[in-house]
Motif scaffolding. Structure first.
Motif, short mmCIF file in Angstrom:
data_model
loop_
_atom_site.label_atom_id
_atom_site.label_comp_id
_atom_site.label_asym_id
_atom_site.label_seq_id
_atom_site.Cartn_x
_atom_site.Cartn_y
_atom_site.Cartn_z
N GLU A 22 0.97 -1.27 -0.22
CA GLU A 22 0.07 -0.12 0.10
C GLU A 22 0.77 1.18 -0.16
OE1 GLU A 22 -2.38 2.60 -0.05
OE2 GLU A 22 -3.78 1.09 0.75
N ASP A 23 0.67 1.92 -0.93
CA ASP A 23 1.48 3.37 -0.94
C ASP A 23 1.16 4.55 -0.10
OD1 ASP A 23 -0.75 3.62 -2.84
OD2 ASP A 23 0.10 5.25 -4.07
N ASP A 66 -2.96 -3.09 -2.05
CA ASP A 66 -3.59 -1.86 -2.89
C ASP A 66 -3.87 -2.15 -4.28
OD1 ASP A 66 -4.60 0.79 -3.08
OD2 ASP A 66 -2.60 1.45 -3.03
N GLY A 68 -4.07 0.54 -6.64
CA GLY A 68 -3.31 1.42 -7.31
C GLY A 68 -2.04 2.10 -6.62
N LYS A 116 -11.94 0.96 0.41
CA LYS A 116 -11.58 1.91 1.30
C LYS A 116 -12.38 3.06 1.21
CE LYS A 116 -7.11 1.59 -0.88
NZ LYS A 116 -5.84 2.10 -0.74
CA CA Z 1 -2.63 3.72 -3.74
#
Ligand code: CA
Length: 252
Positions: A22-23, A66, A68, A116
């Motif tokens: 997850e970024d 995640d 993205g 989310k």
């Molecule tokens: Ca993301």
């Protein structure tokens, strides 16, 4: 299955290992703290590449993924992870509301998804539900036969005469649930409870996606009407507003 790995875990730590890819730093930190505080060994990587590297070095039990990500699309990460670690539990974390992303992610091999922002309590409940012992593993010693389809639960194999059909874990369990009651209408709720969990409270889209994949794999193995050599596979009938039924072959 996840449970087999859990039972064979013999190292000092028997805590489940959860890798978060997850970024978003806020979400990542929140998950780290929440998972550690609830008895999991939590790891966090902010890129797809970093996550894949860690997953190869130290295979986790669960990946929270995640979609993205800055370097590799999360769907591609799911595909790679699934190919490399068939028994890994993969849960997609998606901020996207577009259902297509979820469908593509599940089709790429993810087991479940959370949209989310989600509550940590919900995530922990989902993890427990997934990691609880699956009833389908090794409980039947006799293979189930319906027409030319053989479902060998003990060996976790699906065969059409001598040809093996390669199914993902949830596809196999769904087929088992249907094949145990051929000719009987099973409700969506029954199937969700048997294949996922009785306390499942997610979307039943997962059922639709898994059913579509199962049908595709069966029809690829034996193209209709009956395929080569007069092979006969039982059809899965959709009962609108109710559920599904595995059809018994018609008497000849
Ligand atoms: Ca993301």
């Amino acid at each position: 299955m996840h449970t087999i790995r859990l039972m064979s875990r013999t190292q000092a730590s028997d805590r489940l290992q959860v890798l978060t890819i997850e970024d978003d730093a806020t979400i990542g930190r929140h998950l780290q703290a929440g998972l550690q505080g609830n008895g999991y060994d939590a790891y966090w990587r902010r890129t797809g590449g970093g996550g894949l590297t860690l997953a190869r070095e130290s295979p986790p039990d669960v990946v929270l993924l995640d979609l993205g990500l800055p370097d590799i699309d999360g769907v591609e990460v799911a595909r790679i992870l699934r190919a490399e670690q068939p028994n890994l539990l993969i849960i997609i974390l998606t901020a996207r509301t577009d259902e297509i992303d979820v469908v593509v992610g599940l089709d790429a091999g993810a087991d479940d998804y959370l949209v989310k922002p989600f509550n940590l309590t919900v995530l922990l409940a989902r993890l427990r539900a997934h990691l609880r012992r699956r009833p389908v593993v090794g409980t039947d010693t006799e293979p189930i036969r319906v027409a030319d389809l053989v479902v060998d639960i003990a060996a976790r194999r699906c065969l059409v005469r001598d040809r093996e059909i390669d199914l993902r874990p949830k596809e196999f369990e769904l087929l088992v649930a249907l094949a145990r009651h051929p000719g009987v209408a099973l409700t969506r709720e029954d199937l969700m409870a048997q294949v996922w969990d009785e306390n499942w409270f997610g979307s039943t889209k997962t059922l639709d996606v898994t059913m579509a994949a199962l049908r595709r794999r069966l029809s690829e193995a034996v193209p209709p009407p009956n395929g080569p050599d007069g092979l006969e596979l039982p059809k899965i009938t959709t009962l609108r507003g109710h559920g599904y039924r595995l059809e018994l072959p018609s008497p000849t």
